[in-house]
Design a protein around this motif. Structure first.
Motif, PDB file in Angstrom:
ATOM      1  N   VAL A 137       0.840  -1.190   0.000  1.00  0.00           N
ATOM      2  CA  VAL A 137       0.000   0.000   0.000  1.00  0.00           C
ATOM      3  C   VAL A 137       0.878   1.244   0.000  1.00  0.00           C
ATOM      4  N   LEU A 138       0.530   2.202  -0.835  1.00  0.00           N
ATOM      5  CA  LEU A 138       1.257   3.461  -0.915  1.00  0.00           C
ATOM      6  C   LEU A 138       0.441   4.567  -0.266  1.00  0.00           C
ATOM      7  N   SER A 139       1.080   5.316   0.620  1.00  0.00           N
ATOM      8  CA  SER A 139       0.422   6.484   1.203  1.00  0.00           C
ATOM      9  C   SER A 139       0.470   7.673   0.256  1.00  0.00           C
ATOM     10  N   LEU A 140       1.438   7.678  -0.664  1.00  0.00           N
ATOM     11  CA  LEU A 140       1.698   8.793  -1.585  1.00  0.00           C
ATOM     12  C   LEU A 140       2.041  10.074  -0.829  1.00  0.00           C
ATOM     13  N   ASP A 141       2.501   9.911   0.400  1.00  0.00           N
ATOM     14  CA  ASP A 141       2.869  11.067   1.217  1.00  0.00           C
ATOM     15  C   ASP A 141       4.202  11.632   0.744  1.00  0.00           C
ATOM     16  N   ALA A 142       4.263  12.960   0.652  1.00  0.00           N
ATOM     17  CA  ALA A 142       5.479  13.604   0.147  1.00  0.00           C
ATOM     18  C   ALA A 142       6.680  13.367   1.048  1.00  0.00           C
ATOM     19  N   PHE A 143       6.441  13.131   2.341  1.00  0.00           N
ATOM     20  CA  PHE A 143       7.529  12.922   3.288  1.00  0.00           C
ATOM     21  C   PHE A 143       7.754  11.444   3.607  1.00  0.00           C
ATOM     22  N   GLY A 144       7.077  10.551   2.864  1.00  0.00           N
ATOM     23  CA  GLY A 144       7.286   9.127   3.041  1.00  0.00           C
ATOM     24  C   GLY A 144       6.656   8.540   4.277  1.00  0.00           C
ATOM     25  N   ARG A 145       5.640   9.218   4.834  1.00  0.00           N
ATOM     26  CA  ARG A 145       4.982   8.657   6.023  1.00  0.00           C
ATOM     27  C   ARG A 145       4.230   7.382   5.649  1.00  0.00           C
ATOM     28  N   PRO A 146       4.243   6.383   6.536  1.00  0.00           N
ATOM     29  CA  PRO A 146       3.573   5.111   6.235  1.00  0.00           C
ATOM     30  C   PRO A 146       2.056   5.230   6.360  1.00  0.00           C
ATOM     31  N   LEU A 168      -2.480  -0.765   8.931  1.00  0.00           N
ATOM     32  CA  LEU A 168      -2.655  -1.709   7.831  1.00  0.00           C
ATOM     33  C   LEU A 168      -2.986  -3.104   8.370  1.00  0.00           C
ATOM     34  N   PRO A 169      -3.779  -3.875   7.646  1.00  0.00           N
ATOM     35  CA  PRO A 169      -4.067  -5.252   8.076  1.00  0.00           C
ATOM     36  C   PRO A 169      -2.795  -6.091   8.118  1.00  0.00           C
ATOM     37  N   VAL A 170      -2.814  -7.112   8.931  1.00  0.00           N
ATOM     38  CA  VAL A 170      -1.687  -8.040   9.010  1.00  0.00           C
ATOM     39  C   VAL A 170      -1.461  -8.674   7.638  1.00  0.00           C
ATOM     40  N   GLY A 171      -0.204  -8.739   7.233  1.00  0.00           N
ATOM     41  CA  GLY A 171       0.132  -9.346   5.957  1.00  0.00           C
ATOM     42  C   GLY A 171       0.204  -8.385   4.799  1.00  0.00           C
ATOM     43  N   VAL A 172      -0.194  -7.132   5.014  1.00  0.00           N
ATOM     44  CA  VAL A 172      -0.122  -6.101   3.983  1.00  0.00           C
ATOM     45  C   VAL A 172       1.123  -5.249   4.231  1.00  0.00           C
ATOM     46  N   THR A 173       1.884  -4.988   3.185  1.00  0.00           N
ATOM     47  CA  THR A 173       3.157  -4.285   3.293  1.00  0.00           C
ATOM     48  C   THR A 173       2.978  -2.793   3.052  1.00  0.00           C
ATOM     49  N   ASP A 174       3.639  -1.995   3.879  1.00  0.00           N
ATOM     50  CA  ASP A 174       3.679  -0.552   3.635  1.00  0.00           C
ATOM     51  C   ASP A 174       4.842  -0.270   2.678  1.00  0.00           C
ATOM     52  N   TYR A 175       4.523   0.235   1.511  1.00  0.00           N
ATOM     53  CA  TYR A 175       5.530   0.451   0.466  1.00  0.00           C
ATOM     54  C   TYR A 175       6.625   1.410   0.929  1.00  0.00           C
ATOM     55  N   ALA A 176       6.250   2.549   1.492  1.00  0.00           N
ATOM     56  CA  ALA A 176       7.232   3.568   1.861  1.00  0.00           C
ATOM     57  C   ALA A 176       8.241   3.031   2.864  1.00  0.00           C
ATOM     58  N   THR A 177       7.772   2.242   3.811  1.00  0.00           N
ATOM     59  CA  THR A 177       8.661   1.666   4.819  1.00  0.00           C
ATOM     60  C   THR A 177       9.569   0.597   4.214  1.00  0.00           C
ATOM     61  N   ALA A 178       8.994  -0.259   3.367  1.00  0.00           N
ATOM     62  CA  ALA A 178       9.734  -1.405   2.837  1.00  0.00           C
ATOM     63  C   ALA A 178      10.728  -1.006   1.759  1.00  0.00           C
TER      64      ALA A 178
END
Length: 236
Positions: free
Chosen positions: A116-125, A129-139
């Protein structure tokens, strides 16, 4: 098979690696982000490494990309193509992975891997998120910004091969009178295959520079043509 991202980025990196390649505006938030070809390639490489290493996707795998026209979406698409993947712009039940905004999670509930992408300009996660779903900005940030592409699958975008996509993109660039010296202003959506080819791939294929605007404000757009030295505009 040829690789779509290599075909798009290599000529730009060879001729103008540091100049602005994608300038993204959101007139609703005031956001402005500018990426050179080098920075765009680094983001694409991080994404390709993420998709290969964490989602273990191999060339020819399919990935659903349900994202708006945004600079991070460009990085995702270029990363997926660099990894030899086929991108589909719909919620595909047969896709091997999906990259989406939080509001599209229900559309890809059956995908084996989801980021999942937050599309946040500062890369905030994205929170909660549900278990098993990856935060793109963090990963993605922990992955290397260099990628050595291997083979590509037979399709690159919704069943179309690399040559088909490039041919269509170059035809759009010619029809819109876009060349490598242009600074191109666009408010086009990337929601369909034809929209994506016209709104992003054609600009990169021509070697031009894109000024992509979300939630355009008419008054700001008038000023932007001058401030961004716009020489061409894509028809909506």
């Amino acid at each position: 098979m040829p690789n779509l991202t290599t075909a798009l980025l290599e000529p730009i990196l060879a001729t103008d690696p540091a100049g602005p390649r994608i300038t993204y505006y959101d007139d609703a938030t005031g956001e402005r982000v500018e990426l050179s070809a080098i920075t765009l390639a680094n983001w694409a490489a991080k994404t390709a490494n993420f998709l290969c290493d964490e989602f273990t996707l191999m060339p020819g795998a399919r990935v659903s990309v349900l994202l708006p026209a945004h600079w991070q979406t460009a990085a995702v698409l270029l990363g997926a193509w660099w990894a030899g993947l086929e991108v589909t712009l719909e919620a595909d039940p047969d896709a091997d992975a999906a990259l989406v905004t939080a509001d599209r999670l229900d559309d890809v509930a059956d995908a084996p891997e989801v980021a999942v992408l937050s599309l946040d300009a500062f890369g905030r996660p994205v929170p909660d998120l549900p278990v098993g779903v990856t935060d793109y900005a963090t990963a993605v940030r922990v992955h290397g910004d260099q990628f050595r592409p291997g083979s590509a699958g037979s399709a690159a975008l919704d069943g179309r091969g690399v040559d088909d996509v490039l041919t269509a993109a170059r035809a759009v660039a010619v029809a819109q009178n876009v060349s490598g010296s242009d600074r191109v202003l666009s408010t086009r959506s990337w929601a369909t295959t034809d929209d994506l080819i016209a709104g992003l791939v054609s600009v990169l294929a021509a070697g031009a520079s894109l000024v992509q605007v979300s939630n355009p404000d008419d008054a700001a757009m008038t000023r932007r043509v001058e401030s961004e030295k716009v020489t061409a505009q894509l028809a909506t």
